[in-house]
Design an enzyme around this catalytic site. Structure first.
Site, PDB file in Angstrom:
ATOM      1  N   GLY A   1      10.887  -4.453  48.136  1.00  0.00           N
ATOM      2  CA  GLY A   1      11.712  -3.881  46.980  1.00  0.00           C
ATOM      3  C   GLY A   1      11.373  -3.954  45.718  1.00  0.00           C
TER       4      GLY A   1
ATOM      5  CD  GLU B   1      10.397  -9.221  57.330  1.00  0.00           C
ATOM      6  OE1 GLU B   1      10.833  -9.567  58.481  1.00  0.00           O
ATOM      7  OE2 GLU B   1      10.799  -7.806  56.934  1.00  0.00           O
TER       8      GLU B   1
ATOM      9  N   GLY C   1      13.834  -7.199  59.880  1.00  0.00           N
ATOM     10  CA  GLY C   1      13.812  -8.626  59.566  1.00  0.00           C
ATOM     11  C   GLY C   1      14.465  -9.701  58.971  1.00  0.00           C
TER      12      GLY C   1
ATOM     13  CE  LYS D   1      24.555  10.600  46.675  1.00  0.00           C
ATOM     14  NZ  LYS D   1      25.843  10.964  46.207  1.00  0.00           N
TER      15      LYS D   1
END
Length: 431
Positions: A217, A238, A336, A361
């Site tokens: 992300g 991970e 994870g 938003k």
């Protein structure tokens, strides 16, 4: 019989290899770029001749022909975690969802709680000893290899031969097909000023010598971008991606001070660029292992100063995190996150960060809320939460009372919402 003779005997077209799937089978496919596109396209092409076939996978990246609500009686997707290809079907109800902790999927397969009849996976070319590397996603796939009736590989020279417990011998393979298409590349997410601000707060709390788990992300990668001046960082994660690769190239990652497997990076799947996949090839500093090694909280916590950085979408006054759904509508999955939050909590000197922008938003909705939106899937629980970080600051919740947590979280909410959040807290007798 030599391994090369076995290879030639088992080599066939994708259509013939996909023909090993029988009605009623469950096909296990690795995470992300570990998925074999040629085989899955061949399976899609013959789906009308099958009944009750299930394809189980975390994070599919391509929308194959079998993602079709008209043919779910033939081949149906079952998600361990939703991605762009499966999300709409999950929200509409024609893609199934199996709740899980990522670290426990191998156990579910091993105990027969979830079927594993056939494995479809990308694989590196075979080495001189007859071994292929499932380096892009050994995750739960290695557990499935041990249980499956048929292991079917898509052998591609662009798949790196990595070290670790990610190898399959030709004697374990029922069929293989060859392709040479480039491995799908996934770029870094967009990072804006909000992500940068959150990243700075987290980076300031990461010490030299820490071992990192970095989720996917924009915010986790914004943290990574601000760690290049650190020293002797380690990696136990991970996902290995280009953000981690940039840290390695900067010299910030040495793995020297790791207390578990010093000198080695551990990961269970790769998601990045061609440069990353080339970096993985026969690199003795990197090991790709099944997810019950990388993500098991007991094992991962043997890294002192383990830092886990993961994103969420909503946090309530108690610290409960809704990271995987929009109300009752599924969006992703547990993955994870909980594995590494728990691991960091157990680690000597560990820190678990949950990061999120304060609003959604266009600043019209607060992500810090009195209670989670009805139907929200709780990911990280109130008992596991440690640090919550927005662009307005850091709230450390572990060991704090409900009232203290509420006060701290309102303090890092967007200023436009703090007044109404305080009024809501009073109604809940938390302030």
């Amino acid at each position: 019989m030599s391994v090369h003779t076995q290879y030639q005997q088992k080599r066939m077209s994708a259509a013939d290899a996909a023909g090993l799937v029988q009605s009623g089978d469950t096909v296990i496919v690795p995470t992300g770029v570990g998925e074999p596109p040629t085989l899955l396209e061949a399976l899609s092409a013959r789906r009308h001749s099958l009944e009750n076939v299930v394809v189980s996978q975390i994070l599919p990246l391509r929308k194959y022909g079998y993602f079709d609500p008209e043919t779910i009686a033939n081949v149906r997707h079952s998600a361990y975690f939703f991605g762009g290809a499966s999300r709409a079907g999950g929200q509409a109800g024609w893609v199934d969802f199996m709740p899980n902790y990522f670290s426990e999927i191998p156990q579910l397969i091993d105990r027969g709680l979830t079927p594993a009849d056939v494995v479809f996976s990308m694989a590196s070319p075979m080495d001189e000893h007859g071994y292929f590397a499932l380096s892009l996603g050994p995750d739960y796939t290695m557990a499935a290899v041990k249980k499956a009736r048929a292991v079917v590989l898509e052998v591609n020279p662009n798949v790196p031969f990595a070290y670790g417990d990610c190898h399959v011998h030709i004697s374990q393979v029922a069929a293989l097909t060859e392709s040479d298409a480039p491995i799908l590349e996934v770029g870094l997410p967009t990072i804006g000023p909000v992500q940068e601000a959150i990243g700075k707060y987290v980076a300031d709390l990461i010490d030299d010598g820490a071992t990192l788990q970095i989720g996917y992300g924009g915010i986790p990668d914004a943290v990574v971008m601000q760690l290049k001046h650190k020293h002797d960082l380690g990696i136990h994660t991970e996902m290995i991606g280009d953000g981690i690769l940039s840290l390695i190239e900067s010299g910030a990652v040495t793995n020297r001070r790791k207390t578990l497997k010093p000198g080695k990076m551990l990961a269970t799947f790769a998601l990045g660029s061609k440069k990353l996949y080339q970096y993985m090839h026969r690199n003795p500093t990197l090991e790709m292992h099944p997810v019950d090694i990388t993500n098991d909280p007991y094992y991962a916590a043997q890294n002192d100063n383990l830092v886990a950085i993961n994103a969420t979408m909503q946090v309530d006054f108690l610290g409960q995190c809704g990271s995987e759904s929009l109300g009752p509508l599924p969006y992703s999955g547990t993955g994870g996150q909980v594995d590494f939050v728990r691991a960091a909590n157990r680690s000597k000197g560990g820190k678990a960060f949950i990061v999120l922008p304060s609003t959604a938003k266009d600043d019209t909705i607060s992500r810090i809320v009195p209670t989670l939106t009805p139907g929200t899937h709780v990911t990280t629980s109130k008992n596991d939460i440690n640090y919550v970080v927005t662009e307005y600051g850091v709230a450390q919740l572990r060991g704090k009372t409900a009232k203290q947590r509420c006060e701290a979280l309102i303090g890092i909410a967007h200023p436009d919402f703090r007044g109404e959040l305080r009024e809501a807290a009073k109604r809940l007798n938390l302030l």
